[in-house]
Design an enzyme around this catalytic site. Structure first.
Site, short mmCIF file in Angstrom:
data_model
loop_
_atom_site.label_atom_id
_atom_site.label_comp_id
_atom_site.label_asym_id
_atom_site.label_seq_id
_atom_site.Cartn_x
_atom_site.Cartn_y
_atom_site.Cartn_z
N GLU A 1 5.38 -26.44 -91.79
CA GLU A 1 5.57 -25.82 -93.08
C GLU A 1 4.48 -24.76 -93.51
O GLU A 1 3.48 -25.30 -93.66
CB GLU A 1 6.26 -26.45 -94.22
CG GLU A 1 7.50 -27.04 -94.01
CD GLU A 1 7.82 -27.52 -95.26
OE1 GLU A 1 7.71 -27.15 -96.49
OE2 GLU A 1 8.78 -28.66 -95.16
N GLN B 1 10.63 -20.16 -94.74
CA GLN B 1 11.70 -20.54 -94.10
C GLN B 1 12.36 -19.52 -93.25
O GLN B 1 11.55 -18.49 -93.32
CB GLN B 1 12.82 -21.44 -94.81
CG GLN B 1 12.21 -22.56 -95.45
CD GLN B 1 13.36 -23.41 -96.20
OE1 GLN B 1 14.40 -23.14 -95.95
NE2 GLN B 1 12.85 -24.63 -96.66
N TYR C 1 1.20 -23.74 -98.23
CA TYR C 1 1.92 -22.48 -98.81
C TYR C 1 0.71 -21.84 -99.65
O TYR C 1 -0.28 -22.40 -100.24
CB TYR C 1 2.98 -22.61 -99.88
CG TYR C 1 4.20 -23.24 -99.00
CD1 TYR C 1 5.31 -22.41 -98.16
CD2 TYR C 1 4.46 -24.68 -99.14
CE1 TYR C 1 6.03 -22.87 -97.82
CE2 TYR C 1 5.41 -25.28 -98.43
CZ TYR C 1 6.40 -24.29 -97.70
OH TYR C 1 7.35 -24.84 -96.98
N GLU D 1 16.68 -24.92 -93.97
CA GLU D 1 16.74 -26.10 -94.65
C GLU D 1 18.10 -25.95 -95.74
O GLU D 1 18.51 -24.97 -95.94
CB GLU D 1 15.72 -26.18 -95.77
CG GLU D 1 15.89 -27.56 -96.69
CD GLU D 1 14.64 -28.05 -97.46
OE1 GLU D 1 13.64 -27.40 -97.11
OE2 GLU D 1 14.88 -28.88 -98.19
N GLU E 1 7.17 -34.97 -95.93
CA GLU E 1 6.50 -35.09 -96.99
C GLU E 1 6.42 -36.09 -97.79
O GLU E 1 6.71 -36.27 -98.94
CB GLU E 1 6.58 -33.74 -98.00
CG GLU E 1 6.30 -32.50 -97.26
CD GLU E 1 6.37 -31.16 -98.36
OE1 GLU E 1 6.70 -31.47 -99.30
OE2 GLU E 1 5.83 -30.08 -97.88
O1 AHR Z 1 10.01 -25.22 -97.99
C1 AHR Z 1 10.27 -25.45 -99.25
C2 AHR Z 1 10.05 -27.04 -99.62
O2 AHR Z 1 8.45 -27.02 -99.41
C3 AHR Z 1 10.62 -28.11 -98.47
O3 AHR Z 1 11.52 -28.31 -98.91
C4 AHR Z 1 9.47 -29.10 -98.77
O4 AHR Z 1 9.00 -29.79 -97.57
C5 AHR Z 1 8.12 -28.28 -99.16
O5 AHR Z 1 7.64 -29.00 -100.25
#
Ligand code: AHR
Length: 502
Positions: free
Chosen positions: A291, A351, A243, A26, A172
């Protein structure tokens, strides 16, 4: 403690789609600038891309890279990143309070991705922009010639179309932090119309619709159902994002988070199949877990950085320094993705470089492997073939987050071409070895197995540019014969057992 697993050649889950070992670049922090791209670095190529980073990305063997965002894409004008570099505009990126120079755009990224042998997964902006810009970028990238956008691509130096196959319909869009956030109906409508126009422009492409930003969103599940009501027949995948963190410093709950990922996947599969049934559709929708990672170490420091220095170029944000326990969780999450490979066809570790990443760089200096680099590298290099449905007998434990957590998280992948069976396993026990007996059905062992593990480190041990302590080592604690393999799994370990089979 003892654990037994039976794997049979005749009881399979599905073939692994190599795109499951995807990653994500990104325009965020130092991922692009000072990460993959740093003209002036002593390893930089003629385009300004770092050679040392390219080598590490190739070693990691990520097959598929999502680009250019993330939250960034929801305010991005892709046209800013084409044409002579000196004439490209500098823009405020409202997602990350950063100044975007646009030195890297689609042409440069396509060239770089080719060099690291990765396919691109391009995201379009459905936040501040719409269906017109979405179909234009498909024409620019994939139409051969003779139209306005394809001829502009040729004028900008790329005679051949880029042939980008997989596209994300925004990012998102349910999140209030997103530029141009939408309700499920608003997003569903625009995603369906964008999908139609993009596929009319190039009928070979595949499309990913946005699912919820996480299963903790208040609208989770109803968002998916509504979006799919609008888009089901127009798209090929639905996205999942998740996450993990160990803010409570509770190792047993933390290492059990792969059960959360498994539940999340199963819930989204159920929603997709509900819409399929409701629509009497013949099509089965697949998932793009585009993600996933551990993300929390850098969050406090990021608030300070952005308060102190907003609108800078490539601020050092989201620079999580991963430790040994993070590598163990990442290993378990990879196993979970493999176990769900019948529905999860795409997954992107978010990432790739510097930003919550397996690879770190120093400006003008070194590039190095974080702890999480290794389980990903093992899975991406050896986790190809058919996933076998594991039958497992294993003691369990209870923790705050879950009850009945198996001490051993494991999966076996049969690579027919290489005549190799690869078993990945995490031992979650804090203090006990596991004698892991694997019974093969329909195979016999044809060569002495190799056994690689990561274990014996402090939970909070990290790698730095000068100290790559947390890394795999070869082990000899494996015996085999006939149709049995027996390995000793050390407490708190990531294990890769590769067995030649006939
Ligand atoms: O990966 C970091 C961020 O996490 C991304 O930009 C977003 O899509 C998510 O909230």
């Amino acid at each position: 403690m003892k654990s037994n697993m039976i794997v049979s050649r005749y009881s399979t889950i599905d073939k692994v789609d190599p795109r499951i070992f995807g990653s994500f670049v990104e325009h965020l922090g130092r991922c692009v600038y000072e990460g993959i791209y740093e003209p002036g670095h002593n390893t930089a190529d003629s385009l300004g891309f770092r050679g040392d980073v390219k080598n590490l990305v190739k070693e990691l063997n990520t097959s598929f890279i999502r680009y250019p965002g993330g939250n960034f894409v929801s305010g991005y004008n892709w046209e800013d990143g084409i044409g002579p570099r000196g004439e490209r505009p500098k823009r405020l990126d409202l997602a990350w309070k950063t100044l975007e120079t646009n030195e890297v755009g689609v042409h440069e990224f396509v060239d770089w991705a080719k060099e690291v042998n990765a396919e691109i997964n391009m995201a379009v902006n459905l936040g501040t922009r719409g269906i017109e810009e979405a179909r234009n970028i498909v024409e620019y990238c994939n139409h051969s010639s003779g139209s306005y956008w394809s001829d502009l691509r040729r004028k900008n130096g790329a005679n051949k179309p880029f042939g980008i196959k997989t596209w994300c319909l925004g990012n998102e869009m349910d999140g209030p932090w997103q530029m141009g956030a939408k309700t499920a109906d608003e997003y569903g409508r625009i995603a369906a119309e964008a999908a139609k126009m993009m596929k009319w422009t190039d009928s070979n492409i595949e499309l990913v619709a946005c699912g919820s930003s996480s299963c903790e969103m208040p609208t989770f599940a109803s968002w998916e159902a509504t979006v799919l009501e609008h888009t089901y027949e127009h798209v090929d995948y639905l996205s999942l994002h998740r996450y993990y963190n160990n803010t409570k410093n509770d190792i047993q709950s933390y290492l059990a988070q792969s059960l959360d990922m498994d539940n999340f996947i199963k819930s989204v599969v159920a929603i997709c199949d509900y819409v399929k049934a409701k629509k009497r559709s013949k099509k089965t929708l697949h998932l793009s877990f585009d993600e996933w990672n551990v993300w929390y170490h850098s969050q406090e420091q990021d608030k300070e950085i952005l308060k102190r220095d907003p609108w800078s170029v490539a601020p050092p944000i989201l620079e999580d320094i991963y430790n040994f326990e993070d590598a163990l969780l990442v290993g378990s999450l990879l196993i979970t993705l493999l176990k769900n490979c019948d529905r999860v066809k795409i997954a992107c570790l978010a990432q790739l470089v510097n930003v919550i990443a397996p690879i770190m760089t120093e400006k003008g200096g070194a590039a190095w492997r974080q702890t999480t680099f290794y389980p990903f590298m093992h899975a991406a290099n050896y986790g190809h073939g058919i996933v076998l449905r594991p039958q497992i007998e294993c003691p369990t434990y209870d923790c705050e987050a879950f009850s009945g957590v198996p001490f051993v998280e494991t999966v076996a992948v049969f690579n027919e071409e290489k005549e190799e069976l690869v078993v990945f396993a995490v031992n979650r026990s804090l203090d006990e070895d596991v004698e892991f007996d694997i019974e093969l059905q329909g195979f016999t062992v044809s060569a002495t197995p190799s056994f690689t593990e990561i274990s014996g480190f402090g939970l909070k041990d990290v790698n730095t540019k000068s100290k790559g302590t947390v890394k795999p080592q070869e082990k000899s604690a494996v015996r085999s014969g006939g149709n049995t393999v027996i390995a000793e799994l050390a407490p708190l370990s990531w294990n890769v057992i590769r067995v030649g089979v006939k």
